[in-house]
Design a protein around this motif. Structure first.
Motif, PDB file in Angstrom:
ATOM      1  N   VAL A   1       0.846  -1.201   0.000  1.00 32.98           N
ATOM      2  CA  VAL A   1       0.000   0.000   0.000  1.00 32.98           C
ATOM      3  C   VAL A   1       0.873   1.239   0.000  1.00 32.98           C
ATOM      4  CG1 VAL A   1      -1.714   1.312   1.329  1.00 32.98           C
ATOM      5  CG2 VAL A   1      -1.869  -1.185   1.216  1.00 32.98           C
ATOM      6  N   SER A   2       0.511   2.238  -0.780  1.00 32.02           N
ATOM      7  CA  SER A   2       1.143   3.554  -0.716  1.00 32.02           C
ATOM      8  C   SER A   2       0.167   4.532  -0.067  1.00 32.02           C
ATOM      9  CB  SER A   2       1.534   4.046  -2.115  1.00 32.02           C
ATOM     10  OG  SER A   2       0.383   4.249  -2.910  1.00 32.02           O
ATOM     11  N   HIS A   3       0.708   5.514   0.633  1.00 31.46           N
ATOM     12  CA  HIS A   3      -0.117   6.454   1.398  1.00 31.46           C
ATOM     13  C   HIS A   3       0.142   7.872   0.914  1.00 31.46           C
ATOM     14  CE1 HIS A   3      -0.770   8.737   5.423  1.00 31.46           C
ATOM     15  NE2 HIS A   3      -1.841   8.804   4.657  1.00 31.46           N
ATOM     16  N   GLU A   4      -0.926   8.600   0.645  1.00 30.82           N
ATOM     17  CA  GLU A   4      -0.830  10.011   0.279  1.00 30.82           C
ATOM     18  C   GLU A   4      -1.713  10.819   1.218  1.00 30.82           C
ATOM     19  OE1 GLU A   4      -1.468  13.048  -3.545  1.00 30.82           O
ATOM     20  OE2 GLU A   4      -2.033  10.930  -3.693  1.00 30.82           O
ATOM     21  N   ARG A   5      -1.168  11.919   1.727  1.00 28.71           N
ATOM     22  CA  ARG A   5      -1.937  12.822   2.595  1.00 28.71           C
ATOM     23  C   ARG A   5      -1.936  14.211   1.977  1.00 28.71           C
ATOM     24  NH1 ARG A   5      -1.457  12.920   9.098  1.00 28.71           N
ATOM     25  NH2 ARG A   5      -3.210  11.489   8.819  1.00 28.71           N
ATOM     26  N   ARG A   6      -3.098  14.863   2.006  1.00 36.31           N
ATOM     27  CA  ARG A   6      -3.245  16.198   1.442  1.00 36.31           C
ATOM     28  C   ARG A   6      -3.817  17.143   2.485  1.00 36.31           C
ATOM     29  NH1 ARG A   6      -6.555  13.231  -3.148  1.00 36.31           N
ATOM     30  NH2 ARG A   6      -4.864  12.241  -4.324  1.00 36.31           N
ATOM     31  N   TRP A   7      -3.262  18.352   2.498  1.00 38.51           N
ATOM     32  CA  TRP A   7      -3.755  19.414   3.372  1.00 38.51           C
ATOM     33  C   TRP A   7      -4.246  20.564   2.494  1.00 38.51           C
ATOM     34  CZ3 TRP A   7       0.587  16.594   4.072  1.00 38.51           C
ATOM     35  CH2 TRP A   7       0.778  15.949   5.294  1.00 38.51           C
ATOM     36  N   PHE A   8      -5.440  21.065   2.761  1.00 39.43           N
ATOM     37  CA  PHE A   8      -5.994  22.216   2.062  1.00 39.43           C
ATOM     38  C   PHE A   8      -6.282  23.288   3.111  1.00 39.43           C
ATOM     39  CE2 PHE A   8      -7.210  18.318  -0.081  1.00 39.43           C
ATOM     40  CZ  PHE A   8      -6.866  18.553  -1.411  1.00 39.43           C
ATOM     41  N   VAL A   9      -5.606  24.417   3.023  1.00 40.08           N
ATOM     42  CA  VAL A   9      -5.708  25.457   4.047  1.00 40.08           C
ATOM     43  C   VAL A   9      -6.312  26.711   3.429  1.00 40.08           C
ATOM     44  CG1 VAL A   9      -4.440  26.794   5.771  1.00 40.08           C
ATOM     45  CG2 VAL A   9      -3.634  24.516   5.135  1.00 40.08           C
ATOM     46  N   SER A  10      -7.374  27.216   4.026  1.00 37.58           N
ATOM     47  CA  SER A  10      -8.026  28.410   3.511  1.00 37.58           C
ATOM     48  C   SER A  10      -7.124  29.632   3.673  1.00 37.58           C
ATOM     49  CB  SER A  10      -9.354  28.653   4.228  1.00 37.58           C
ATOM     50  OG  SER A  10      -9.126  28.919   5.609  1.00 37.58           O
ATOM     51  N   GLU A  11      -7.427  30.683   2.933  1.00 36.40           N
ATOM     52  CA  GLU A  11      -6.574  31.865   2.922  1.00 36.40           C
ATOM     53  C   GLU A  11      -6.482  32.511   4.284  1.00 36.40           C
ATOM     54  OE1 GLU A  11      -6.006  35.872   0.143  1.00 36.40           O
ATOM     55  OE2 GLU A  11      -7.950  34.851   0.232  1.00 36.40           O
ATOM     56  N   ASP A  12      -7.576  32.486   5.066  1.00 35.35           N
ATOM     57  CA  ASP A  12      -7.570  33.104   6.386  1.00 35.35           C
ATOM     58  C   ASP A  12      -7.072  32.161   7.477  1.00 35.35           C
ATOM     59  OD1 ASP A  12      -9.683  31.348   6.553  1.00 35.35           O
ATOM     60  OD2 ASP A  12     -11.226  32.881   6.776  1.00 35.35           O
ATOM     61  N   GLY A  13      -6.802  30.902   7.133  1.00 38.24           N
ATOM     62  CA  GLY A  13      -6.288  29.952   8.108  1.00 38.24           C
ATOM     63  C   GLY A  13      -7.313  29.421   9.075  1.00 38.24           C
ATOM     64  N   LEU A  14      -8.601  29.649   8.812  1.00 41.55           N
ATOM     65  CA  LEU A  14      -9.653  29.228   9.739  1.00 41.55           C
ATOM     66  C   LEU A  14     -10.262  27.883   9.368  1.00 41.55           C
ATOM     67  CD1 LEU A  14     -11.466  32.649  10.278  1.00 41.55           C
ATOM     68  CD2 LEU A  14      -9.697  31.580  11.677  1.00 41.55           C
ATOM     69  N   ARG A  15      -9.838  27.303   8.248  1.00 47.40           N
ATOM     70  CA  ARG A  15     -10.368  26.007   7.828  1.00 47.40           C
ATOM     71  C   ARG A  15      -9.240  25.186   7.214  1.00 47.40           C
ATOM     72  NH1 ARG A  15     -15.329  23.758   6.227  1.00 47.40           N
ATOM     73  NH2 ARG A  15     -16.338  25.684   6.862  1.00 47.40           N
ATOM     74  N   ILE A  16      -9.127  23.949   7.664  1.00 46.65           N
ATOM     75  CA  ILE A  16      -8.145  23.002   7.119  1.00 46.65           C
ATOM     76  C   ILE A  16      -8.895  21.741   6.740  1.00 46.65           C
ATOM     77  CG2 ILE A  16      -6.105  21.606   7.594  1.00 46.65           C
ATOM     78  CD1 ILE A  16      -6.827  24.692   9.659  1.00 46.65           C
ATOM     79  N   ASN A  17      -8.902  21.436   5.454  1.00 50.31           N
ATOM     80  CA  ASN A  17      -9.455  20.176   4.978  1.00 50.31           C
ATOM     81  C   ASN A  17      -8.310  19.209   4.703  1.00 50.31           C
ATOM     82  OD1 ASN A  17     -11.793  21.627   5.009  1.00 50.31           O
ATOM     83  ND2 ASN A  17     -12.453  21.051   2.954  1.00 50.31           N
ATOM     84  N   GLY A  18      -8.558  17.945   4.983  1.00 49.83           N
ATOM     85  CA  GLY A  18      -7.519  16.952   4.765  1.00 49.83           C
ATOM     86  C   GLY A  18      -8.040  15.694   4.117  1.00 49.83           C
ATOM     87  N   GLU A  19      -7.172  14.991   3.425  1.00 49.37           N
ATOM     88  CA  GLU A  19      -7.500  13.711   2.811  1.00 49.37           C
ATOM     89  C   GLU A  19      -6.340  12.740   3.015  1.00 49.37           C
ATOM     90  OE1 GLU A  19     -10.226  15.120  -1.037  1.00 49.37           O
ATOM     91  OE2 GLU A  19      -8.259  14.202  -1.312  1.00 49.37           O
ATOM     92  N   ASP A  20      -6.670  11.509   3.307  1.00 47.53           N
ATOM     93  CA  ASP A  20      -5.678  10.435   3.348  1.00 47.53           C
ATOM     94  C   ASP A  20      -6.116   9.376   2.353  1.00 47.53           C
ATOM     95  OD1 ASP A  20      -3.553  10.563   5.730  1.00 47.53           O
ATOM     96  OD2 ASP A  20      -5.392  11.561   6.386  1.00 47.53           O
ATOM     97  N   VAL A  21      -5.255   9.085   1.386  1.00 47.96           N
ATOM     98  CA  VAL A  21      -5.578   8.155   0.318  1.00 47.96           C
ATOM     99  C   VAL A  21      -4.602   6.979   0.369  1.00 47.96           C
ATOM    100  CG1 VAL A  21      -5.879   7.853  -2.164  1.00 47.96           C
ATOM    101  CG2 VAL A  21      -6.404  10.061  -1.108  1.00 47.96           C
ATOM    102  N   PHE A  22      -5.153   5.755   0.319  1.00 45.92           N
ATOM    103  CA  PHE A  22      -4.340   4.541   0.367  1.00 45.92           C
ATOM    104  C   PHE A  22      -4.576   3.767  -0.925  1.00 45.92           C
ATOM    105  CE2 PHE A  22      -5.336   5.904   4.586  1.00 45.92           C
ATOM    106  CZ  PHE A  22      -4.141   5.775   5.277  1.00 45.92           C
ATOM    107  N   GLN A  23      -3.515   3.560  -1.673  1.00 41.22           N
ATOM    108  CA  GLN A  23      -3.618   2.896  -2.970  1.00 41.22           C
ATOM    109  C   GLN A  23      -2.782   1.626  -2.973  1.00 41.22           C
ATOM    110  OE1 GLN A  23      -2.278   5.933  -5.669  1.00 41.22           O
ATOM    111  NE2 GLN A  23      -4.295   6.896  -5.798  1.00 41.22           N
TER     112      GLN A  23
END
Length: 582
Positions: free
Chosen positions: A457-479
Motif C-alpha cells: 500500500v502507498s499512502h498520500e496525505r493532502r492538506w488544504f488550508v483556507s486563505e484566512d487559516g480558519l479552515r483546514i481540509n484533509g484527505e488520506d488516500v491509500f492505494q
C-alpha cells in the motif's frame, strides 16, 4: 519487514560494524603513539556560555542536592562523583558540568569555592569514574564547560589547582582529537571537533591541535549540515545544541584574530532559519525525530543571532520538512525519509505526521521525545502511533533495530544495539511533495511508500488550508492492495485542548484555553481516546487524541477537517449544528 529480511539486515550491519571497529582500534593505537602530549601553558579567553544560569540551583548544589533529568540525588556532604548515577541521563548531566553556569550566576565567593571544590573532586577521582563520564560527547561538553567557566574556577585559585586544571584540558583535548578522527559516531566526531577548537582558540600551546581539528570540524559541518540548514539526523534538538556551541566559536575565531572559516559561517547562517521554520506561534519547536521540550529562553537567545530575521522558509527539501502558513495558522509536516543508520538513533516513524497551531495555541501535536524516560518508553514514543499520522495494523512506517531472534542473530542484535543504539533498519524509500493553490488558499500533497513492503500500500496525505487559516481540509488516500487490514489515523491534541462529542452530530468540539472553539469531523466518524504527551520538562502529561479507523476493503480515502466555529461565549447547540452542516 519480514523476519528473514530482518535477519539478513542484522548480519550485514554486524559485518560492517565489525570492520569499523577493527579500523577504529588500529587508528586509536596509531593515534596514541603519534599524538604529542601537549598541555596548554595558559588560558587566554573564556567564551560566553549562551545558556542562562539560575542562582537558586547553585543553592541546591551547595546543599548537596543534585537534580538532573528528573532524578535527584542528595549527597549528604559526600562528593557526587562517589555515587553511581541513578540513570544514564543523570550521569550525562553531572559529568558534562553544564551546571557550573548556575554557580557562576550566583556570583558569590561561596559559590566559587563550591565550584572549584567540585571540579577538584572530579580531577582527583578521574581514574575511578563510571563509563558514562568518558563518553565522547560528555567529555566534549565538559571541556567546553571548563573553558567557558574558567574565570569562576581559576580566579584566586592556587598554583596546584591551576596546573591540574590545565593538564586535564590537555589530556581531554588529546582524547577528543583521537575520537574526532576515529570511525565512531559522526555526531560524536562533530562535537569532539567543536570542543577541541574551543581549547585551541582559548589556550596558548595548542595551536597544532587547532589546525588539525578545524579541518575535521569543517569536514563534519559540510557532511552533516544540509544546504537548507537541517542536520542529517533530521533532529531539530541537535541544531539547537550545536548552535549554542558554534555561535561562541565564531566569536572566538574573531577574538583570536584567526581567519574565519567560510564553512562555519555558512553552516550557522543556514541553521538558524531552519529552526525558525520549525517553530509554532508560541515559540515551541515541532516534535519531530527526537525533539523534546523547547526552552523558550534558550531559543529566544539563539534567534537574536538571526541577522536577516526574514519570514520562515516554507520548504526544506533536503531535511524533509514542510511549512504551511495562512493567517495565524501554522502547519508543520514531516515529509522526509529516514537518515543514514548511524544518524537514526532518535529518528521517529512519523512520516507524513503533522502539527498544527493557531496563533499561540497548539492544537494538533506529536507526542514528542520524552525528556527523561526508560528506554522502552522512549522507544514507544518513536512509533507511528505516537504521531499525528496514519498506521496500518498498528505497524510503523519504519522498522527499528531491537534485540530479537535466537542464537547468533540474537547475539549479533544485542551487540549492535549496544554499539549503535536502536537505529532504523528500514523505512520509506520514496517521499514526494507537491504544493499548489486551493480556493485562494494553499494545498500540500505528500506521499510515501513505507507500507508497500509489508502491505503493498502507498499512502498520500493532502492538506488544504483556507486563505484566512480558519479552515483546514484533509484527505488520506491509500492505494494498492485491498484487504481487510485496519487503517488508523491519529490526531494527538495538545494537553491544553479539551474535546467533546457534539450533541447532534458525529463532530467533535475542541475547546481552547483562550475560549476559541474549533470543530473536527471526519468520514468515517472519529472517536476520542486518551493519549500521552511526552515532550514536557515536567514529565509525561495526559492528553487526548482523535482516532479514525476503517478497513481497506471498506474504503481507501478518508476526508477530515478542522475549522474555527467561534468562542465559548457563543457556544450553543444550534451553532454547533449549523457549523457542522457548512
Amino acid at each position: 519487514m519480514s523476519e528473514r529480511l530482518g535477519h539478513r539486515r542484522v548480519i550485514q550491519l554486524a559485518i560492517r560494524e565489525a570492520g569499523r571497529a577493527c579500523r577504529a582500534v588500529c587508528l586509536n593505537t596509531f593515534a596514541r603513539l603519534s599524538l604529542k602530549k601537549q598541555s596548554p601553558s595558559r588560558l587566554l579567553f573564556a567564551p560566553q556560555d549562551l545558556r542562562t544560569g539560575d542562582a537558586t540551583i547553585a543553592s541546591d548544589i551547595y546543599s548537596g542536592f543534585f537534580v538532573f533529568s528528573g532524578r535527584a540525588v542528595t549527597t549528604s556532604g559526600r562528593s557526587p562523583f562517589e555515587y553511581e548515577p541513578p540513570t544514564e541521563a543523570w550521569g550525562e548531566a553531572l559529568y558534562s558540568f553544564g551546571w557550573l553556569r548556575h554557580l557562576r550566576a550566583a556570583n558569590t565567593a561561596l559559590a566559587q569555592a563550591n565550584a572549584r571544590a567540585l571540579v577538584d573532586d572530579f580531577l582527583n577521582q578521574s581514574a575511578d569514574l563510571p563509563k558514562i563520564s568518558n563518553r565522547t560527547d560528555v567529555k566534549a561538553r565538559r571541556l567546553m564547560a571548563f573553558i567557558c567557566q574558567s574565570p569562576l574556577l581559576l580566579e584566586g585559585a592556587d598554583r596546584g589547582f591551576y596546573q591540574r586544571f590545565l593538564k586535564a584540558i590537555g589530556r581531554t583535548v588529546r582524547e577528543l582529537e583521537r575520537d574526532a578522527r576515529s570511525f565512531q559516531s559522526a555526531r560524536f566526531r562533530l562535537i569532539a571537533a567543536i570542543a577541541c577548537c574551543y581549547a585551541g582558540l582559548c589556550s596558548e600551546g595548542l595551536e597544532l591541535q587547532l589546525q588539525k581539528t578545524t579541518r575535521i570540524l569543517l569536514k563534519e559541518l559540510d557532511e552533516q549540515i544540509f544546504p537548507d540548514g537541517g542536520h542529517i539526523s533530521r533532529n531539530p534538538s541537535l541544531l539547537i545544541e550545536y548552535l549554542f556551541y558554534l555561535l561562541p566559536l565564531r566569536q572566538l575565531f574573531s577574538s583570536r584574530g584567526v581567519d574565519m572559516p567560510p564553512a562555519l559561517i555558512g553552516a550557522i547562517d543556514r541553521m538558524i532559519p531552519m529552526i525558525r521554520m520549525l517553530r509554532h506561534g508560541d515559540g515551541n519547536v515541532a516534535r519531530f525525530n527526537g525533539m523534546a521540550t523547547t526552552d523558550a529562553d534558550y531559543l529566544a537567545t539563539l534567534l537574536l543571532y538571526d541577522e536577516v530575521r526574514a519570514k520562515p522558509i516554507l520548504h526544506a527539501p533536503h531535511s524533509g520538512y514542510e511549512r504551511l502558513e495562512a493567517g495565524r495558522m501554522v502547519i508543520l509536516v514531516d515529509a522526509g525519509k529516514a537518515p543514514p543508520f548511524e544518524h537514526s538513533t532518535e529518528t521517529t516513524a512519523g512520516t507524513l505526521s503533522f502539527e498544527m497551531s493557531y496563533g499561540e495555541q497548539q492544537i494538533v501535536v506529536n507526542c514528542g521525545s520524552p525528556y527523561y524516560a526508560k528506554p522502552d518508553v522512549r522507544q514507544a514514543a518513536r512509533t507511528t502511533a505516537a504521531h499525528s499520522a496514519a498506521s496500518i495494523d498498528r505497524a510503523s512506517t519504519m522498522t527499528f533495530l531491537t534485540i530479537s531472534g535466537k542464537g547468533i542473530i540474537r547475539w549479533l542484535s544485542e551487540w549492535l544495539v549496544g554499539r549503535l543504539g536502536c537505529i532504523v533498519l528500514s523505512g520509506p524509500a520514496r517521499v514526494q511533495c507537491e504544493r499548489g493553490n486551493w480556493n485562494n488558499g494553499t494545498m500540500l500533497s505528500a506521499s510515501h511508500d513505507g507500507f508497500s513492503r509489508g502491505f503493498g500500500v502507498s499512502h498520500e496525505r493532502r492538506w488544504f488550508v483556507s486563505e484566512d487559516g480558519l479552515r483546514i481540509n484533509g484527505e488520506d488516500v491509500f492505494q494498492g492492495a485491498v484487504g481487510s487490514n485496519e487503517v488508523t489515523l491519529r490526531f494527538h491534541l495538545a494537553p491544553t485542548v479539551r474535546a467533546a462529542k457534539a450533541e447532534q452530530s458525529d463532530a467533535i468540539i475542541l475547546a481552547m484555553p483562550d475560549g476559541d472553539l474549533w470543530q473536527f469531523d471526519a468520514s468515517p466518524a472519529a472517536r476520542i481516546e486518551d493519549s500521552v504527551f511526552f515532550a514536557s520538562s515536567l514529565g509525561a502529561k495526559k492528553t487526548l487524541q482523535l482516532v479514525v479507523s476503517f478497513r481497506l476493503n471498506e474504503a481507501n480515502t478518508v476526508r477530515w477537517r478542522f475549522f474555527r466555529i467561534g468562542s465559548s461565549g457563543l457556544e450553543n447547540n444550534e451553532q454547533v449544528a449549523q457549523s457542522d452542516n457548512q
